[in-house]
Design an enzyme around this catalytic site. Sequence first.
Site, short mmCIF file in Angstrom:
data_model
loop_
_atom_site.label_atom_id
_atom_site.label_comp_id
_atom_site.label_asym_id
_atom_site.label_seq_id
_atom_site.Cartn_x
_atom_site.Cartn_y
_atom_site.Cartn_z
N GLY A 23 1.57 -1.15 0.23
CA GLY A 23 -0.15 0.02 0.26
C GLY A 23 0.71 1.09 -0.24
N TYR A 182 -12.35 -0.63 13.23
CA TYR A 182 -10.96 0.09 12.80
C TYR A 182 -9.76 -0.31 13.94
CZ TYR A 182 -6.61 3.35 12.07
OH TYR A 182 -5.71 3.52 11.51
#
Length: 319
Positions: A23, A182
């Site tokens: 990423g 998260y």
Amino acid sequence: MPFFSGRCYSKARLDGKTAVITGCNTGIGKETVLDFYKRGARVIMACRDLTKAEAAKLDITKKCEKTQNLGEIIITKLDLLSLTSVRECANHILATESKINLLINNAGVMMCPKGTTEDGFETQLGTNHFSHFLLTLLLFPRILASKPARIVNVSSKAHEMGSIDFDDLNFEKRSYSPLSAYGQSKLANVLFTKELCKILKERNIEGINVYSLHPGVIATDLGRHLDSAIFPGARSIYKLANWFIKSPELGAQTTIYCAVDEKCENESGLYYSDCVPIRPSREALKPENAERLWKISEKSVGLENWDPLAEDKDLSIIK
């Protein structure tokens, strides 16, 4: 600009070293690629969007046109929403790279709307933890053969708000909360780091160190879901509070520190912020949770009957 931000001051070179970064076509991942490239590393950019990755590579190489002793940048496909893609990426890297000295599990999503990955995992847990867990273990035999090596897992201070609900990891029973999901995924990053460190010590495997870290609050597009996750306007407030928000370049410093700095080359299993080890949350210090999550993760990604740390490795499982 934040009042204080740790920096990596090491001048260590990475000539002849290979780094895999997930990423990394934007944000702190891109800054990490830039830093490693300047240090002479062969950098594998493992990204979902190849067009954006090519643009990032072009930008980095242009910035370094007058710099000498540069490394090399290679792009490969990796979609963390799919375990199939993770396996294909690992297979490609193992087929093309003779060594892996650094693995930077950087990619992640933050407080996104409720959803699932291709394999049915809650989006944030699947992307931030399960896929990186699988990638790490599939690449581990090559990492083991490339010692000394380091594995860096980018977590978050948000792990302090997380807990692992082993009875409902994917929010199938409880009400979905973007923030809770998260926090759970970032806590999983820290627990994974600690359990891997423990296993390496139990096997008397030296020369491989593993780190987790909080990069800081960064001015990137990672916070694009804040308005829906918290309240309308939250993203604007986030952007205005620039006294604690770091630039991507500053946000990458702790990742870079854990990857290259000589001061932490004999440390492993610790959690860092601003280039110093700090104490993680109480939940992150429960060894029984780390062990349980490891076993669940092995089963979830289909590695429960395969030991990547064993002397004889059957890499056919990744095909």
